[in-house]
Design an enzyme around this catalytic site. Structure first.
Site: not given
Length: 507
Positions: A194-195, A257
């Protein structure tokens, strides 16, 4: 000869861990993510001297490219960075290779294994491999199965697999995918990326809370009245209509996110700084999160969809007018919802999350609003005190801001809010790394701290799956409200938070 350090805050900035000998294999190497994010992040790691000389990148996709074609494509993608660092690119490009691979063809995986053996000898990577699945989500399970069948995941100490979001579409599919992937590799080999967790301010939530005694004692329901978590975008769906129509904002942004940001904000202190200790606490808090009204989710969730807007000079299409979108689409491009955490620390504190496309500003932040002073001493003097707020800015301009009351100049006792700010760029003299830079390095180092574990993924899907089912089964109960492009979303979301006499923060 190195330049003298003038800013004491920069001391030790680049004392980073260096990736061990490694071959990073990118499936989907002809795709957008590889061009825009992955290879640019790897080039940045190379320029920072965080990649070893025993390193290789092997791009894989179905297109019949050669090593040279792949290098040319990457050179086009990195053109602006290469202009600033031509010598570094010349060295970096020597580590780029390409192998045509269709993950559905077993003989292709056999050839891939043979090519990896050649690269191991050429670059001395000693069989250390990280496989990055930058492919359609429908190939995550079959891709892992193909790698396992070819014997490429059999060594848990030297092989890893990185899987992009979304990991499943609901609780049952996520559970099935976890079961399949864990049948191909050990959990320690699986890195669900999950960036957002690679952004400095997201990581700094842990340091801010647990390294400063002024914050942790008041980080609870006794002092905090509400929490807002926002991720807004000014862009529309762009060229992702095919994916977005089957996903929507709830699956695309909220489940991963925003929920991960919530977990880091609300988790209990881990016993020690260890990947599993941190992930244990995140999983616990996610298992305690619930919709504010589980029986009537339409009272705690607002869905919206952007309509046309902009100006005569720059008109903006509505979502249903975008290429590839169903003219009658009921896919949400905006979601706002109210959640509670059913534990001792947060009981009764509303957590508001919202995300949307084509909103007024590009912004990601966590806002903690503190309770008002028990006695308003300065009301009679004309003061109008506001609640203190701690704002953690994820993007842009990563940093933090604290809002508190001071006396206005003059003879009276009027008060007014002022802000005390911290900026990563200004304090450390250089911008923080992009999320993929940190996460790619961590994956190759085998550090899972910032990656989601199977129970975290399932806990998040367990929370939102009843809502998703309600949307599919009874869409009239959770209707789509239109909002004009480049505004802050539908007015119904203001009514949602207004029930608690609150306003969304609009910087």
């Amino acid at each position: 000869m190195s330049m003298p350090v003038t800013n004491p805050l920069r001391i030790g900035l680049r004392q980073e861990r260096v990736v061990p000998p490694q071959c990073l294999v990118i499936f989907g190497a002809s795709g957008d993510l590889t061009h825009r994010k992955l290879v640019p992040a790897l080039f940045e790691l190379f320029k920072q001297r965080r990649l070893p000389s025993e390193f290789a990148i092997l791009g894989c996709a179905r297109r019949p490219w050669t090593d040279e074609i792949f290098k040319e494509k990457m050179e086009e993608a990195l053109s602006s960075q290469i202009k600033e660092s031509p010598k570094e690119w010349e060295l970096f490009s020597q580590n780029l290779f390409y192998e045509p691979v269709d993950l559905q063809q077993p003989e292709h995986l056999v050839k891939l294994g043979e090519r990896l053996e050649i690269i191991d000898k050429l670059k001395a990577t000693h069989g250390h491999r990280t496989f990055y699945l930058s492919v359609s989500p429908k190939f995550y399970g079959s891709g892992c199965r193909a790698l396992a069948a070819a014997g490429l995941l059999k060594d848990p100490k030297r092989s890893r697999v990185v899987i992009e979001k979304p990991f499943g579409r609901d609780f049952n599919s996520a559970q099935s995918l976890n079961s399949l992937v864990q049948g191909c590799a050990q959990e320690s080999q699986i890195f669900r990326i999950d960036h957002y967790l690679g952004k400095e301010t997201v990581q700094n939530i842990l340091v801010l809370r647990f390294a400063n005694t002024i914050f942790e004692p008041i980080w609870n329901r006794n002092y905090i009245s509400s929490v807002q978590i926002t991720s807004s975008e000014t862009v529309g769906v762009e060229d992702r209509a095919g994916y977005y129509e089957s996903s929507g904002a709830l699956r695309d942004m909220v489940q991963n996110h925003l929920t991960q940001m919530l977990a880091l904000t609300a988790m209990e202190p881990p016993g020690h700084f260890d990947p599993e200790a941190i992930r244990n606490e995140k999983a616990k808090v996610l298992q305690a999160v619930k919709l504010a009204n589980e029986e009537k989710p339409w009272e705690c969730c607002v869905r919206g969809q952007y309509s046309k807007g902009g100006s005569d000079e720059e008109p903006l299409l509505g979502y249903r007018d975008e290429p590839g979108v169903d003219p009658n689409s009921t896919t949400e491009t905006y979601v706002a919802m109210k959640l509670f955490i059913d534990n001792w620390r947060w009981q009764g504190v509303p957590f508001y999350v919202r995300t949307g496309k084509r909103l007024a500003k590009r912004l990601s932040e966590v806002v903690l609003t503190f309770r008002e002073a028990p006695v308003h001493l300065f009301d009679a003097a004309g003061g109008c005190p506001t609640s203190n707020q701690l704002i953690l800015r994820i993007q842009p301009n990563e940093g933090a801001e604290f809002s508190f009351e001071v006396k206005s100049p003059g003879s009276g006792m009027r008060s007014r809010p002022v802000n005390m700010e911290f900026s990563y760029d200004e304090s450390f003299g250089e911008p923080s790394d992009e999320g993929y830079v940190r996460l790619l390095a961590d994956a190759m180092l085998g550090d899972p701290t910032l990656f989601t574990r199977s129970d975290e993924v399932e806990a998040a899907w367990r929370l939102y799956t009843p809502l998703l089912e309600k949307i599919e089964d009874s869409p009239w109960e959770l209707p789509i409200y239109p909002y004009e492009s480049r505004t802050w979303g539908p007015t119904e979301s203001d009514l949602l938070i207004g029930k608690d006499q609150l306003l969304w923060r609009r910087p």
